[in-house]
Design a protein around this motif. Structure first.
Motif, short mmCIF file in Angstrom:
data_model
loop_
_atom_site.label_atom_id
_atom_site.label_comp_id
_atom_site.label_asym_id
_atom_site.label_seq_id
_atom_site.Cartn_x
_atom_site.Cartn_y
_atom_site.Cartn_z
N GLU A 286 0.84 -1.20 0.00
CA GLU A 286 0.00 0.00 0.00
C GLU A 286 0.87 1.25 0.00
N ALA A 287 0.31 2.32 -0.53
CA ALA A 287 1.02 3.59 -0.53
C ALA A 287 1.12 4.13 0.89
N LYS A 288 2.20 4.85 1.17
CA LYS A 288 2.36 5.46 2.50
C LYS A 288 2.94 6.87 2.36
N PRO A 289 2.85 7.67 3.41
CA PRO A 289 3.41 9.03 3.36
C PRO A 289 4.92 9.00 3.20
N PHE A 290 5.46 10.03 2.58
CA PHE A 290 6.89 10.27 2.55
C PHE A 290 7.08 11.78 2.42
N SER A 291 8.26 12.23 2.08
CA SER A 291 8.54 13.67 2.04
C SER A 291 9.38 14.03 0.83
N ILE A 292 9.20 15.26 0.36
CA ILE A 292 9.95 15.76 -0.78
C ILE A 292 10.40 17.19 -0.50
N SER A 350 19.28 6.59 -9.30
CA SER A 350 19.55 5.21 -9.70
C SER A 350 18.91 4.91 -11.05
N GLU A 351 18.32 5.92 -11.66
CA GLU A 351 17.66 5.75 -12.95
C GLU A 351 18.15 6.83 -13.92
N GLU A 352 18.25 6.48 -15.18
CA GLU A 352 18.76 7.41 -16.17
C GLU A 352 17.84 8.61 -16.36
N ASN A 353 18.46 9.75 -16.67
CA ASN A 353 17.74 10.98 -17.00
C ASN A 353 16.86 11.48 -15.86
N ARG A 354 17.38 11.28 -14.64
CA ARG A 354 16.69 11.81 -13.46
C ARG A 354 17.74 12.39 -12.51
N VAL A 355 17.34 13.40 -11.75
CA VAL A 355 18.23 14.02 -10.77
C VAL A 355 17.64 13.86 -9.39
N VAL A 356 18.45 13.37 -8.48
CA VAL A 356 18.07 13.17 -7.07
C VAL A 356 19.23 13.66 -6.21
N GLN A 394 7.58 10.54 -7.62
CA GLN A 394 9.03 10.71 -7.50
C GLN A 394 9.68 10.81 -8.88
N ARG A 395 9.31 9.91 -9.76
CA ARG A 395 9.91 9.90 -11.09
C ARG A 395 9.61 11.18 -11.86
N GLN A 396 8.40 11.68 -11.75
CA GLN A 396 8.05 12.92 -12.44
C GLN A 396 8.91 14.07 -11.94
N LEU A 397 9.06 14.19 -10.62
CA LEU A 397 9.84 15.28 -10.05
C LEU A 397 11.32 15.15 -10.42
N GLU A 398 11.84 13.94 -10.39
CA GLU A 398 13.24 13.71 -10.71
C GLU A 398 13.53 13.97 -12.20
N SER A 399 12.61 13.57 -13.05
CA SER A 399 12.77 13.83 -14.49
C SER A 399 12.73 15.32 -14.79
N VAL A 480 16.40 17.78 -6.70
CA VAL A 480 15.33 17.64 -5.73
C VAL A 480 15.66 16.49 -4.78
N GLU A 481 15.09 16.55 -3.57
CA GLU A 481 15.22 15.49 -2.58
C GLU A 481 13.90 14.72 -2.57
N THR A 482 13.92 13.50 -3.09
CA THR A 482 12.70 12.70 -3.20
C THR A 482 12.81 11.33 -2.55
N ARG A 483 14.02 10.92 -2.18
CA ARG A 483 14.20 9.55 -1.66
C ARG A 483 14.37 9.56 -0.14
N THR A 484 13.55 10.34 0.54
CA THR A 484 13.63 10.38 2.00
C THR A 484 13.25 9.05 2.63
N SER A 485 12.32 8.36 2.02
CA SER A 485 11.90 7.04 2.48
C SER A 485 11.11 6.39 1.35
N ALA A 486 10.80 5.13 1.51
CA ALA A 486 10.00 4.44 0.50
C ALA A 486 8.58 5.01 0.50
#
Length: 542
Positions: A286-292, A350-356, A394-399, A480-486
């Protein structure tokens, strides 16, 4: 031994002061004191001109029993608790099956180590490379913009925590003192002894590398096995029971199948393809809260002065950190996360054409800048669409950050002053960016959803009331900071720690939603190892 707590001494106290404090608190003669050990040392910096060191001591004295009886009403004088780790099980002599651990970050590392110490000879599967090869790949990306999607900040031996500040403390409840077990194993692997007693222990990336190697060697010596470049591409389930895994295909074969009815899932918060596979196999997610948010950089001297005043630079205090939170008018909460004193902002995709972005420090914490994430809490109502909708966000923001940075892995950045005024940055202030490969000055206003930008703009001036200089015009934001947690939770039974709908699968650590940082992930790994061992013994005894 006797444990003494809340012993307060001046920052500049001499060597005899601790002994004098013990004698005074216990009301004994100096001859009765046999020896003492520092269990914990913290500090109280609320008064910058009079910073106090706060000690917890374990003391050996003559007539210990009578002293404890005399001091029974003093909450700061108690018997020292048993801090030794006691294994919950031992592997049967004729072990019929090896447990599998997927992932070799802090959670998988401690799960594997504890299982090996109990005799279960675990098989650990890590999609990335061993830690030194992984370090070469990661530095290669930072220097040459050459991304290896299987060997980077997120994937490889040691997990994401290897490229971090190496913080070894957590806010998780720890009644069984698992954290002590973790710290002792780290010291045995080469960490400095001080992590056992300083209130906010840390190690740093370079020291973590050699420690991870030593712990790997210990697991192998105890009969465990670690395979690198071994990504799990399929999970086999029969009648609700996990039965094994299939590894990634190669030029040589279609993917090796490995059978096991006991599998720990310690994949970390960025194993997006694994999450998709699990969902397709029917594992409940299930989806859960995280932070960006963004990374913010200040000169470390500014933070030291704000926190310690005239005592800034004291070697006992080291580089100052901070922890901040603000509840905004729009209902959002903004807080600092993963603060890295004397560190650098690092590229963590960890994915091409994205910034984290992420933060990293060495043990010395002697780089010019301090950095932390300034992030906004979001929840599934902000990204409707199913269990993996947070990953899509996450992917949208990183792209988008990749495009904003120039589509070459540079990160978009903006001075704090320009951000607060809603202006595009035209030039840097006094804070020089530490992010590699590089940054592109721009306007971060559309790097995050509008409500996040609004909240961060409100929070930064409020943080300045606690840390003078936080809202300084020349400080720097990097996105952007998107990988604060799963952004997902793989639900497990509270008692067995197995997936609520897949027997034999043990969701663990950050990737499953049960940890946040090195220490909490390592503690969860110990819990998972114990649960697996008990269940394996129970099954084999039937």
């Amino acid at each position: 031994m006797i444990r003494l707590t809340n012993i307060q001494l001046p920052l500049d106290h001499n060597d005899a002061a601790l002994e004098n404090a013990i004698v005074s608190m216990l009301d004994i003669n100096a001859e009765q004191l046999v020896r003492f050990d520092i269990f914990r040392r913290g500090y109280d910096a609320r008064k910058k001109t009079r910073i106090l060191l706060i000690y917890t001591l374990d003391v050996e004295v003559q007539n210990e029993s009578s002293l404890l009886e005399k001091c029974a009403d003093n909450q700061n004088i108690k018997a020292t608790p048993d801090l030794n780790y006691h294994p919950v099980a031992k592997a049967p002599d004729a072990l019929t099956e090896r447990p599998i651990i997927i992932g070799f970050g802090p959670c998988g590392l401690l799960a594997g180590l504890v299982l090996a110490q109990m005799g279960y000879k675990p098989l650990i599967l890590e999609r990335g490379k061993e830690v030194r090869e992984r370090t070469k790949d990661t530095f290669g990306f930072w220097r040459k913009r050459e991304l290896n999607t299987e060997s980077n900040v997120q994937f490889g031996e040691g997990g994401a925590g290897t490229f971090s500040d190496g913080k070894l403390y957590s806010q998780v409840k720890d009644p069984k003192q698992y954290s002590r077990k973790v710290l002792e194993e780290f010291v045995a692997a080469g960490a400095p002894d001080e992590i056992l007693y300083v209130s906010k222990p840390h190690i740093g990336t370079f020291r973590l590398v050699s420690m991870v190697e030593q712990m790997r060697a210990t697991i192998i010596e105890l009969g465990g096995e670690i395979r690198f470049s071994a990504r799990v591409d399929d999970l086999h389930i029969k009648n609700g029971q996990v039965t094994g895994v299939t590894l990634n295909k190669s030029e040589r074969d279609d993917g090796e199948h490995i059978a096991s009815r006991h599998i720990a899932l310690a994949v970390g918060h960025s194993a997006r393809d694994t999450f998709e596979m699990l969902l397709n196999k029917g594992v409940y997610i299930e989806a859960k809260p995280f932070s960006i948010g963004f990374r913010i950089e200040h000169e470390q001297s500014v933070i030291d002065q704000a926190r310690f005043g005239p005592n800034a630079g004291n070697p006992i205090l080291g580089a100052a950190d901070y922890k901040l939170v603000h509840h905004c008018k729009n209902g959002r909460s903004v807080y600092s996360f993963c603060m890295c004193p004397g560190g650098t902002v690092v590229a963590a995709t960890s994915e091409e054409n994205r910034v984290v972005t992420n933060g990293m420090s060495q043990y010395s914490r002697n780089e010019r800048n301090a950095n932390s994430a300034v992030v906004v809490g979001i929840d599934p109502s902000d990204y409707p669409g199913g269990p993996l909708a947070g990953i899509e966000l996450q992917r949208q923001l990183e792209s988008h950050a990749y495009i904003m940075g120039g589509s070459n892995y540079d990160a978009p950045a903006q001075t704090v002053g320009a951000f607060l005024r809603g202006e595009k940055s035209e030039q840097l202030g006094t804070v020089q960016p530490s992010f590699k490969p590089g940054i592109k000055l721009t306007d971060l206003s559309d790097a995050l959803p509008d409500f996040c930008i609004e909240a961060i703009r409100e929070a930064i001036p409020e943080f300045n009331k606690k840390i003078k200089g936080f809202s300084f015009d020349g400080a720097l934001l990097t996105g952007v900071e998107t990988r604060t947690s799963a952004p997902i939770s793989i639900k497990r039974d509270n008692n067995t720690l197995q997936s609520i709908n897949t027997q034999g699968l043990y969701p663990a650590g950050e990737g499953a939603g049960y940890a946040g940082g090195i220490m909490s992930a390592a503690i969860d790994g110990i819990k998972i190892a114990e649960a697996m061992a008990l269940h394996m013994n129970e099954e084999q005894s039937k």
